[in-house]
Design an enzyme around this catalytic site. Structure first.
Site, PDB file in Angstrom:
ATOM      1  CG  ASN A  43      19.100 -39.330 -47.179  1.00 40.92           C
ATOM      2  OD1 ASN A  43      18.403 -38.974 -46.129  1.00 40.92           O
ATOM      3  ND2 ASN A  43      18.932 -39.931 -48.124  1.00 40.92           N
ATOM      4  CD  GLU A  45      19.228 -38.369 -52.375  1.00 38.32           C
ATOM      5  OE1 GLU A  45      18.431 -37.801 -53.317  1.00 38.32           O
ATOM      6  OE2 GLU A  45      19.271 -39.399 -52.071  1.00 38.32           O
ATOM      7  CB  CYS A  54      25.356 -40.641 -45.701  1.00 41.06           C
ATOM      8  SG  CYS A  54      25.893 -41.462 -47.289  1.00 41.06           S
ATOM      9  CD  GLU A  56      24.560 -43.585 -42.376  1.00 39.43           C
ATOM     10  OE1 GLU A  56      24.300 -42.664 -42.917  1.00 39.43           O
ATOM     11  OE2 GLU A  56      24.533 -44.825 -42.433  1.00 39.43           O
ATOM     12  CB  CYS A  89      27.706 -46.084 -47.605  1.00 36.68           C
ATOM     13  SG  CYS A  89      28.455 -44.338 -47.181  1.00 36.68           S
ATOM     14  CB  CYS A  92      28.833 -43.584 -43.468  1.00 33.69           C
ATOM     15  SG  CYS A  92      28.304 -42.051 -44.020  1.00 33.69           S
TER      16      CYS A  92
END
Ligand code: THU
Length: 132
Positions: A43, A45, A54, A56, A89, A92
């Site tokens: 991830n 940010e 993310c 993924e 999430c 994703c």
């Protein structure tokens, strides 16, 4: 070591490369390509929080950027040490559905290895908005 273990090990390594100064919630993901290669992501940010990527999606976008075919990815391992069991999430899940192989397996692990779980794409996003 099994291919599954190798994949989770790479997800753990990727989690160490996280850029998550806002959430302090590291996540790593590792993707198994059709040719048996492993591509990982973490991830990343941003101070404008909504721009966060993310782990993924980082892994999937890296793999496609490197020339691997969308729809060819057989498995993904996801690791997040700050929660007992990580679960991808919603955003994703939609991206996984489109870019992974139809029969792909997603294995998730948190701080409690005994709680690890594997899901199919259908289990992750039943009744999804799909190709039209
Ligand atoms: N995050 C992931 O990278 N993958 C998930 O499956 C859940 C959430 C990231 C996004 C953000 O950087 C941090 O974890 C906290 O939500």
């Amino acid at each position: 070591m099994t291919q599954e273990q190798q994949l989770m090990d790479q997800a753990k390594l990727a989690a160490q490369r996280t850029y998550s100064p806002y959430s302090h919630f590291p996540v790593g993901a590792a993707l198994l390509t059709a040719s048996g290669e492993i591509i990982s992501g973490c991830n990343v940010e941003n101070i404008s929080y909504g721009l966060t990527n993310c782990a993924e999606r980082s892994a999937l976008f890296a793999a496609i950027s490197q020339g691997h075919a969308p729809g060819s990815f057989k498995a993904m391992a996801i690791y997040a040490p700050k929660v007992a069991l990580i679960s991808p999430c919603g955003a994703c899940r939609q991206v996984l559905l489109e870019l992974m192989a139809r029969d792909a397996v997603v294995t998730c692990q948190g701080s409690d290895p005994a709680a690890s779980r594997s899901w199919t794409l259908e289990q992750l996003l039943p009744g999804a908005f799909d190709s039209f």
